[in-house]
Design a protein around this motif. Structure first.
Motif, PDB file in Angstrom:
ATOM      1  N   LEU A 132      25.921  57.803  12.367  1.00 23.86           N
ATOM      2  CA  LEU A 132      26.895  56.872  11.823  1.00 23.86           C
ATOM      3  C   LEU A 132      26.687  56.746  10.319  1.00 23.86           C
ATOM      4  N   VAL A 133      27.765  56.812   9.593  1.00 26.42           N
ATOM      5  CA  VAL A 133      27.710  56.653   8.141  1.00 26.42           C
ATOM      6  C   VAL A 133      28.633  55.514   7.746  1.00 26.42           C
ATOM      7  N   GLU A 134      28.036  54.481   7.164  1.00 26.82           N
ATOM      8  CA  GLU A 134      28.791  53.304   6.746  1.00 26.82           C
ATOM      9  C   GLU A 134      29.095  53.374   5.261  1.00 26.82           C
ATOM     10  N   SER A 135      30.177  52.741   4.882  1.00 26.35           N
ATOM     11  CA  SER A 135      30.534  52.671   3.472  1.00 26.35           C
ATOM     12  C   SER A 135      31.406  51.442   3.241  1.00 26.35           C
ATOM     13  N   GLY A 136      31.556  51.084   1.974  1.00 23.04           N
ATOM     14  CA  GLY A 136      32.467  50.011   1.622  1.00 23.04           C
ATOM     15  C   GLY A 136      31.818  48.706   1.220  1.00 23.04           C
ATOM     16  N   GLY A 137      30.500  48.616   1.346  1.00 24.91           N
ATOM     17  CA  GLY A 137      29.846  47.380   0.939  1.00 24.91           C
ATOM     18  C   GLY A 137      29.829  47.237  -0.570  1.00 24.91           C
ATOM     19  N   GLY A 138      29.399  46.077  -1.029  1.00 21.55           N
ATOM     20  CA  GLY A 138      29.328  45.851  -2.461  1.00 21.55           C
ATOM     21  C   GLY A 138      29.249  44.388  -2.801  1.00 21.55           C
ATOM     22  N   ILE A 172      38.881  43.772  12.845  1.00 19.63           N
ATOM     23  CA  ILE A 172      38.260  45.032  13.223  1.00 19.63           C
ATOM     24  C   ILE A 172      39.335  45.968  13.761  1.00 19.63           C
ATOM     25  N   SER A 173      39.207  47.245  13.432  1.00 21.21           N
ATOM     26  CA  SER A 173      40.145  48.246  13.925  1.00 21.21           C
ATOM     27  C   SER A 173      39.407  49.571  14.053  1.00 21.21           C
ATOM     28  N   ARG A 174      40.048  50.524  14.715  1.00 23.65           N
ATOM     29  CA  ARG A 174      39.414  51.817  14.889  1.00 23.65           C
ATOM     30  C   ARG A 174      40.465  52.920  14.864  1.00 23.65           C
ATOM     31  N   ASP A 175      40.020  54.099  14.464  1.00 19.65           N
ATOM     32  CA  ASP A 175      40.845  55.297  14.473  1.00 19.65           C
ATOM     33  C   ASP A 175      40.105  56.307  15.340  1.00 19.65           C
ATOM     34  N   THR A 221      36.200  56.526  13.740  1.00 17.31           N
ATOM     35  CA  THR A 221      35.850  55.596  12.665  1.00 17.31           C
ATOM     36  C   THR A 221      36.258  54.183  13.044  1.00 17.31           C
ATOM     37  N   VAL A 222      35.390  53.248  12.711  1.00 18.32           N
ATOM     38  CA  VAL A 222      35.681  51.835  12.900  1.00 18.32           C
ATOM     39  C   VAL A 222      35.693  51.162  11.543  1.00 18.32           C
ATOM     40  N   TYR A 223      36.596  50.199  11.390  1.00 17.22           N
ATOM     41  CA  TYR A 223      36.761  49.501  10.125  1.00 17.22           C
ATOM     42  C   TYR A 223      36.542  48.004  10.322  1.00 17.22           C
ATOM     43  N   LEU A 224      36.160  47.352   9.247  1.00 15.45           N
ATOM     44  CA  LEU A 224      36.093  45.895   9.241  1.00 15.45           C
ATOM     45  C   LEU A 224      36.721  45.422   7.945  1.00 15.45           C
ATOM     46  N   GLN A 225      37.898  44.856   8.070  1.00 15.88           N
ATOM     47  CA  GLN A 225      38.570  44.275   6.910  1.00 15.88           C
ATOM     48  C   GLN A 225      38.125  42.822   6.794  1.00 15.88           C
ATOM     49  N   MET A 226      37.507  42.508   5.680  1.00 15.09           N
ATOM     50  CA  MET A 226      36.963  41.173   5.469  1.00 15.09           C
ATOM     51  C   MET A 226      37.737  40.490   4.354  1.00 15.09           C
TER      52      MET A 226
END
Length: 116
Positions: free
Chosen positions: A4-10, A70-73, A78-83
């Motif tokens: 698993l590779v996560e991205s998008g933090g900051g 939360i959503s997935r493709d 891939t799973v997403y988390l829109q915050m």
């Protein structure tokens, strides 16, 4: 072995938004439930949100309900988390987890820091 590779933090100001992504690879089988967890300094890891594979049933913890989505493709595994409407208390390392044939696989985590 599933990776698993996560991205998008900051770093984001309170009230802002971020979108996390977690891409899974290496699985020969369909991915089941996917989810996001978080761990703040000095606290236990907690469940944030999950999404099932079939009916796309979603679960949210009370602390993020109505702010996170939360959503997935499945085509991209891939799973997403829109915050949105982020709060300082959302600051934590966020981990994704997927279940494949009853085995849990975890990402390495991505830091989300919300400043006041």
């Amino acid at each position: 072995q599933v990776q698993l590779v996560e991205s998008g933090g900051g770093l984001v100001q309170a009230g802002g938004s971020l979108r996390l992504s977690c891409a899974a690879s290496g699985s020969r089988f369909s991915i089941g439930t996917m989810g996001w967890y978080r761990q703040a300094p000095g606290k236990q890891r907690e469940l944030v949100a999950t999404i099932s594979s079939g009916l796309r049933t979603n679960y949210y913890s009370d602390s993020v309900k109505a702010r996170f989505t939360i959503s997935r493709d499945n085509a991209k595994n891939t799973v997403y988390l829109q915050m949105s409407s982020l709060k300082t208390e959302d600051t934590a390392v966020y981990y994704c987890k997927v279940v494949v044939r009853l085995i849990d696989y975890w990402g390495q985590g991505t830091q989300v820091t919300v400043s006041s």
